[in-house]
Design an enzyme around this catalytic site. Structure first.
Site, PDB file in Angstrom:
ATOM      1  N   GLY A  16       2.461 -11.050  28.157  1.00 24.50           N
ATOM      2  CA  GLY A  16       1.215 -10.496  28.673  1.00 24.50           C
ATOM      3  C   GLY A  16       0.554 -11.463  29.631  1.00 24.50           C
ATOM      4  O   GLY A  16       1.184 -12.411  30.132  1.00 24.50           O
ATOM      5  N   SER A  44      -0.712  -5.516  26.035  1.00 25.45           N
ATOM      6  CA  SER A  44      -2.085  -5.001  25.995  1.00 25.45           C
ATOM      7  C   SER A  44      -2.824  -5.321  27.298  1.00 25.45           C
ATOM      8  O   SER A  44      -3.686  -4.552  27.742  1.00 25.45           O
ATOM      9  CB  SER A  44      -2.842  -5.599  24.805  1.00 25.45           C
ATOM     10  OG  SER A  44      -2.272  -5.209  23.583  1.00 25.45           O
ATOM     11  N   ALA A  48      -5.760  -3.150  30.033  1.00 28.45           N
ATOM     12  CA  ALA A  48      -7.174  -3.526  30.118  1.00 28.45           C
ATOM     13  C   ALA A  48      -7.849  -2.823  31.291  1.00 28.45           C
ATOM     14  O   ALA A  48      -7.368  -2.876  32.420  1.00 28.45           O
ATOM     15  CB  ALA A  48      -7.297  -5.037  30.272  1.00 28.45           C
ATOM     16  N   GLU A 116     -21.646  -4.484  32.009  1.00 28.68           N
ATOM     17  CA  GLU A 116     -21.101  -3.944  30.769  1.00 28.68           C
ATOM     18  C   GLU A 116     -21.983  -4.359  29.594  1.00 28.68           C
ATOM     19  O   GLU A 116     -22.874  -5.196  29.718  1.00 28.68           O
ATOM     20  CB  GLU A 116     -19.655  -4.410  30.575  1.00 28.68           C
ATOM     21  CG  GLU A 116     -18.723  -3.843  31.645  1.00 28.68           C
ATOM     22  CD  GLU A 116     -17.258  -4.067  31.344  1.00 28.68           C
ATOM     23  OE1 GLU A 116     -16.945  -4.690  30.307  1.00 28.68           O
ATOM     24  OE2 GLU A 116     -16.417  -3.626  32.144  1.00 28.68           O
ATOM     25  N   HIS A 234     -13.171  -0.479  19.444  1.00 25.47           N
ATOM     26  CA  HIS A 234     -13.801   0.028  20.667  1.00 25.47           C
ATOM     27  C   HIS A 234     -14.478   1.349  20.350  1.00 25.47           C
ATOM     28  O   HIS A 234     -13.888   2.238  19.742  1.00 25.47           O
ATOM     29  CB  HIS A 234     -12.760   0.222  21.773  1.00 25.47           C
ATOM     30  CG  HIS A 234     -13.374   0.247  23.136  1.00 25.47           C
ATOM     31  ND1 HIS A 234     -14.140   1.305  23.580  1.00 25.47           N
ATOM     32  CD2 HIS A 234     -13.360  -0.648  24.140  1.00 25.47           C
ATOM     33  CE1 HIS A 234     -14.560   1.044  24.814  1.00 25.47           C
ATOM     34  NE2 HIS A 234     -14.100  -0.134  25.179  1.00 25.47           N
ATOM     35  N   ARG A 374     -16.636  -9.692  20.198  1.00 21.89           N
ATOM     36  CA  ARG A 374     -16.310 -10.115  21.561  1.00 21.89           C
ATOM     37  C   ARG A 374     -17.222  -9.469  22.592  1.00 21.89           C
ATOM     38  O   ARG A 374     -17.426  -8.263  22.586  1.00 21.89           O
ATOM     39  CB  ARG A 374     -14.857  -9.769  21.885  1.00 21.89           C
ATOM     40  CG  ARG A 374     -14.444 -10.090  23.316  1.00 21.89           C
ATOM     41  CD  ARG A 374     -12.981  -9.804  23.531  1.00 21.89           C
ATOM     42  NE  ARG A 374     -12.671  -8.393  23.473  1.00 21.89           N
ATOM     43  CZ  ARG A 374     -12.422  -7.627  24.535  1.00 21.89           C
ATOM     44  NH1 ARG A 374     -12.460  -8.145  25.751  1.00 21.89           N
ATOM     45  NH2 ARG A 374     -12.132  -6.363  24.387  1.00 21.89           N
TER      46      ARG A 374
END
Length: 510
Positions: A16, A44, A48, A116, A234, A374
């Site tokens: 990754g 992963s 993203a 965000e 999430h 996170r």
């Protein structure tokens, strides 16, 4: 007898963002990247959507970014690490830009910065809207393929670490297609960069094969771990019956997308005055509560983005259309899904683990940056920072003139061997989602530990399943050992309400 190969190359486990960025950081020192799939596939990082968080604006600062990181982490963030990472963030965005990553810019060439959740400033740098991970990985893969010092071994998975006393001397690998151990690779150092634990859960936004095997093999080798109970869910996985769940990027809420239930109520405000832009753990529990109460949650972006969805968020749009939903015309059904593991193999500021000869970076590692929750788009950033730091630290301790031409081509064993029992994998995933998920209780955690422990004993000859269950069991045990709620780890044993949902509405263990 298992074949054994000695190499001068540093072994990098995984393919990754962290693994490939580290491989480039080593150049011209030779490395061997071990990837279960074709280079870059199945990582992963490629999925993203958000981007890389960095203080790029004149009105922003690394200090403000660090403060937001600490606030989101619910008191469990290492402030020294937060300061270190945010101070180095800008240089990595510039480095990726130099590699050709097509970050979004305005007409004057300035980075377009997105806001965000839980950030006090717009500071997320994205590429082609919601294709950040894919575009970054495209450039990293291309760079690796053109770097002579990097050798890639595809189609093999690392199943164990070779140790002499407390020092890691190499890795054991087998072909992904099955068979006995193909060989043991003895190397001067090992960098573990093989992903997280999302595939341990029935609902995940990660590739389902990312199921904690790297964490499990590190635990089996005796590496110290920390914060394993902190699994981030999430809040806005797209709920259209797909496995894994497609992701509706947090940037949609940053653009003004609203969370509603089937009664038209904007429910997130009842949980936090920041509403849709509250920290992820808060929003996830808000959505969880609506689901448990029988009210279907949706993300409505019709007014905020509308007809620009296909152009600005092509990945989300395509995923929705696959499920028969047009996000420009109708709300997106959403659910909570396992997304990121804040815990992992404990490392210092240079990626060193408790085992001599072993370093770790990316989601398999726990640096102390994320704490219990996170901050959005800090995941890719952490992988970049510690991939480079680990590479520099390892390189500093190596000496001699390595052989760049040395080839590593192990031969797969003849038999097909035992493959992972998919039925048992499914049982682990269901158990983890139900009992080690968004809301946890002692009763459910003990039940999960029993079920996973029995599965572990029943599959003593399947090393990949053993690694997977070792990780799942360690997460459940860590969650049971922490009775107090903290960020993403929410225990409702002593409370009467779970963000508005009554106890009796929560399903007990089967």
């Amino acid at each position: 007898m298992t074949a054994q190969i000695h190499t001068d190359r540093v072994v990098i486990v995984g393919a990754g963002l962290g693994a490939l960025y580290a491989a480039l950081s080593f150049a011209p020192y030779p490395v061997l990247v071990i990837s279960p799939e074709a280079l870059g596939a199945g990582a992963s990082s490629t999925w993203a959507q958000g981007g890389v968080a960095a203080a790029m604006a004149k009105t922003d600062s690394p200090e403000a970014h660090a403060n937001d990181t600490i606030a989101a982490g619910a008191g469990a963030v290492d402030p020294v690490i937060a300061a270190l990472v945010t101070a180095e963030a800008r240089q990595h965005v510039l480095a990726l830009t130099e590699l050709g990553t097509p970050f979004d810019r305005d007409a004057q060439g300035n980075y377009l910065l997105n806001h965000e959740a839980a950030h006090s400033e717009a500071r997320v740098v994205r590429a082609r809207g919601d294709q950040s991970g894919a575009k970054i990985m495209e450039r990293l893969v291309a760079a690796v393929e053109n770097t002579p010092s990097v050798q890639v071994l595809e189609g093999f998975v690392v199943t164990g670490l070779i140790k002499t006393n407390s020092q890691v001397r190499g890795v054991e690998i087998i072909p992904v297609a099955g068979g006995a151990a193909a060989c043991r690779i003895i190397a001067p150092a090992v960098l573990l960069a093989a992903g997280g634990v999302g595939g341990l859960y029935a609902k995940t936004t990660n590739p389902p094969q990312i199921r904690g095997e790297a964490l499990g093999l590190a635990i089996r080798a005796g590496a110290k771990v920390r914060d394993l109970e902190f699994v981030q869910f999430h809040p806005t996985a797209i709920d259209i019956g797909l496995d894994p769940c497609p992701l509706a990027t947090e940037a949609l809420r940053g653009e003004g997308g609203l969370l509603l239930n089937n009664e038209g109520v904007r429910f997130a405000l009842a949980h936090d005055p920041r509403g849709e832009l509250a920290p992820r753990d808060v929003v996830a529990r808000a959505i969880f509560s609506e689901e448990r109460a029988g009210r279907r949650p949706v993300l409505d972006v019709r007014e905020a983005v509308g007809q620009a969805m296909a152009e600005r968020f092509p990945t989300v749009t395509c995923a929705c259309l696959r499920g028969g939903v047009d996000p420009s015309r109708e709300p997106i059904p959403v659910t909570v899904a396992a997304h990121f593991h804040m815990g992992g193999v404990a490392t210092d500021e240079n990626g060193r683990t408790s085992l001599e000869g072993l370093w770790a970076c990316g989601e398999v590692a726990c640096t102390g940056l994320h704490g219990a929750n996170r901050l959005a788009s800090n995941g890719l950033l952490e992988a970049l920072v510690f991939a480079q730091r680990a590479a520099a630290d390892i390189r500093q301790g190596l000496c001699g003139n390595p052989d760049l031409t040395m080839a590593i081509v192990p031969q797969a064993s003849a038999g097909s061997g035992a493959k992972i029992d998919l039925g048992s994998v499914a049982l682990v995933r269901r158990t983890m989602s139900r009992d080690v998920g968004v809301v946890r209780r002692a009763k459910g955690l003990r039940y999960a530990i029993t079920v996973i422990g029995e599965l572990l004993a029943a599959h003593a000859d399947d090393i990949r399943f053993i690694n997977m269950c070792t990780a799942a069991l360690a997460i459940a045990e860590a969650a049971l050992a922490r009775p107090d709620p903290c960020g993403s780890h929410f225990r409702d044993d002593l409370s009467k309400l779970v963000d508005g949902a009554k106890h009796e509405q929560l399903k007990e263990p089967l």
